[in-house]
Design a protein around this motif. Structure first.
Motif, short mmCIF file in Angstrom:
data_model
loop_
_atom_site.label_atom_id
_atom_site.label_comp_id
_atom_site.label_asym_id
_atom_site.label_seq_id
_atom_site.Cartn_x
_atom_site.Cartn_y
_atom_site.Cartn_z
N UNK A 178 0.75 -1.09 0.05
CA UNK A 178 -0.07 -0.07 -0.01
C UNK A 178 0.82 1.26 -0.16
N UNK A 179 1.27 1.82 -1.21
CA UNK A 179 1.88 2.97 -1.22
C UNK A 179 1.28 4.04 -0.61
N UNK A 180 1.63 5.22 -0.13
CA UNK A 180 1.41 6.05 0.96
C UNK A 180 -0.05 6.48 0.78
N UNK A 181 -0.46 6.99 -0.56
CA UNK A 181 -1.59 7.55 -1.01
C UNK A 181 -2.67 6.44 -0.55
N UNK A 182 -2.41 5.31 -1.17
CA UNK A 182 -3.51 4.22 -0.76
C UNK A 182 -3.70 3.91 0.73
N UNK A 183 -2.72 3.93 1.45
CA UNK A 183 -2.63 3.51 2.74
C UNK A 183 -3.57 4.57 3.44
N UNK A 184 -3.37 6.02 2.96
CA UNK A 184 -4.15 6.98 3.49
C UNK A 184 -5.57 6.93 3.30
N UNK A 185 -6.15 6.36 2.01
CA UNK A 185 -7.31 6.07 1.92
C UNK A 185 -8.17 5.08 2.69
N UNK A 186 -7.29 4.06 2.89
CA UNK A 186 -7.68 2.98 3.78
C UNK A 186 -7.92 3.30 5.19
N UNK A 187 -6.90 4.12 5.66
CA UNK A 187 -7.07 4.49 7.11
C UNK A 187 -8.12 5.52 7.49
#
Length: 315
Positions: free
Chosen positions: A77-86
């Motif tokens: 999960x690159x950082x932008x995708x990680x933020x979406x999930x969080x």
């Protein structure tokens, strides 16, 4: 959800940030898999009980890549995708801490004093295998000792599935084996890759199967070369389809570059330059070289039908 970038040494006046009593789930969380979700969910529960904000502290780049393990430059999960999930999990704040040489060389005590206490945390939630400080010499027990009662520490036990702990490593291995069913179970969702649709050779149009050539925005862990049944998010809508990940051996010679080519069913829009997020639903077959274009076309037809059947039973 508020995203707060941090770098060491932390200057509380350099950028707007939340400082005060809060519950913080801490870890790298690459994948935000079921085990990670357990840690983050526990922090959210504790925050609600204490009537405090729920925060996540994560690190970028991946600490192991900074320490020379270059395969960790590619992320689940690159950082932008990680933020979406969080954000979807209900987190209030996310601290993205730059993991660099200065942070890497902090002692566990310095990390507690100069990072955690500085932010005013009330409680830390971490996984059983969390490490911190120079050469990872700090662990959850160390964190409890160094807190000196200034904040509480809650340690979450491993999330067990099929008798094994869920881990980012096991997900990486499953992706490289093409075991997408296992990947989806461990993540709690489909593995996805986002990228911009760019010009390709347009061969798909000439053989009756136009494809979107997707160039990933960031460095993802690349699954096993092969053909996948997919769902694609395009301009706010879902489309079913089939995607080839690989080097197109029937056409290409010389230096081979991995490409991501998606054929979407019942779709004819011009989406060059658009961002597409593709979810891998099922692995259909390995990539292989065909003796002729006609043989390739026949196989693509079969792949499309197999994908439709597979998606109709799964989705």
């Amino acid at each position: 959800m508020k995203i707060i970038p941090l770098s060491y040494p932390i200057d509380l006046h350099s950028s707007p940030m939340y400082v005060g009593k809060q519950v913080v789930a801490i870890g790298d969380f690459d994948g935000v898999h079921l085990g990670h979700q357990e840690v983050i969910g526990r922090a959210i529960q504790t925050a609600k009980r204490l009537d405090l904000p729920a925060s996540v502290m994560t690190f970028h780049p991946h600490p192991r890549s900074v320490m020379g393990q270059h395969k960790y430059e590619h992320l689940l999960t690159p950082i932008h995708r990680k933020m979406e999930i969080l954000a979807s999990l209900g987190v209030n704040h996310v601290y993205i801490v730059t993991f660099d040489d200065s942070l890497m060389h902090l002692s566990p005590q310095q990390f507690v004093d100069d990072v955690l206490e500085l932010l005013g945390v009330e409680s830390i939630v971490c996984g059983f295998d969390f490490t911190f400080g120079y050469q990872g010499c700090g662990n959850p027990d160390t964190l409890c000792e160094l807190s000196h009662g200034k904040f509480s520490v809650e340690v979450v036990r491993p999330y067990i599935m099929h008798g094994e702990k869920v881990s980012s490593t096991s997900i990486r291995e499953a992706l490289q084996q093409g075991d997408i069913d296992e990947v989806s179970k461990l993540l709690g969702r489909c593995y996805s890759i986002s990228g911009k649709v760019v010009d390709g050779h347009k061969r798909g149009r000439t053989i009756g199967f136009p494809t979107a050539n997707i160039e990933p925005h960031e460095l993802y862990v690349v699954p096993k070369n092969g053909v996948y049944a997919i769902k694609a998010h395009v301009n706010g809508k879902y489309y079913k389809g089939v995607m080839n990940i690989g080097v197109k051996p029937t056409f290409e010679t010389g230096e081979l570059k991995t490409t991501f080519e998606a054929h979407l069913f019942d779709f004819s829009d011009d989406i060059y330059g658009e961002t597409v997020r593709v979810e891998l639903v099922s692995f259909l077959r390995p990539e292989r070289k065909f003796a002729s274009i006609e043989e390739l076309v026949e196989q693509i037809k079969q792949d499309a039908e197999t994908s439709k059947d597979r998606l109709s039973t799964i989705l």
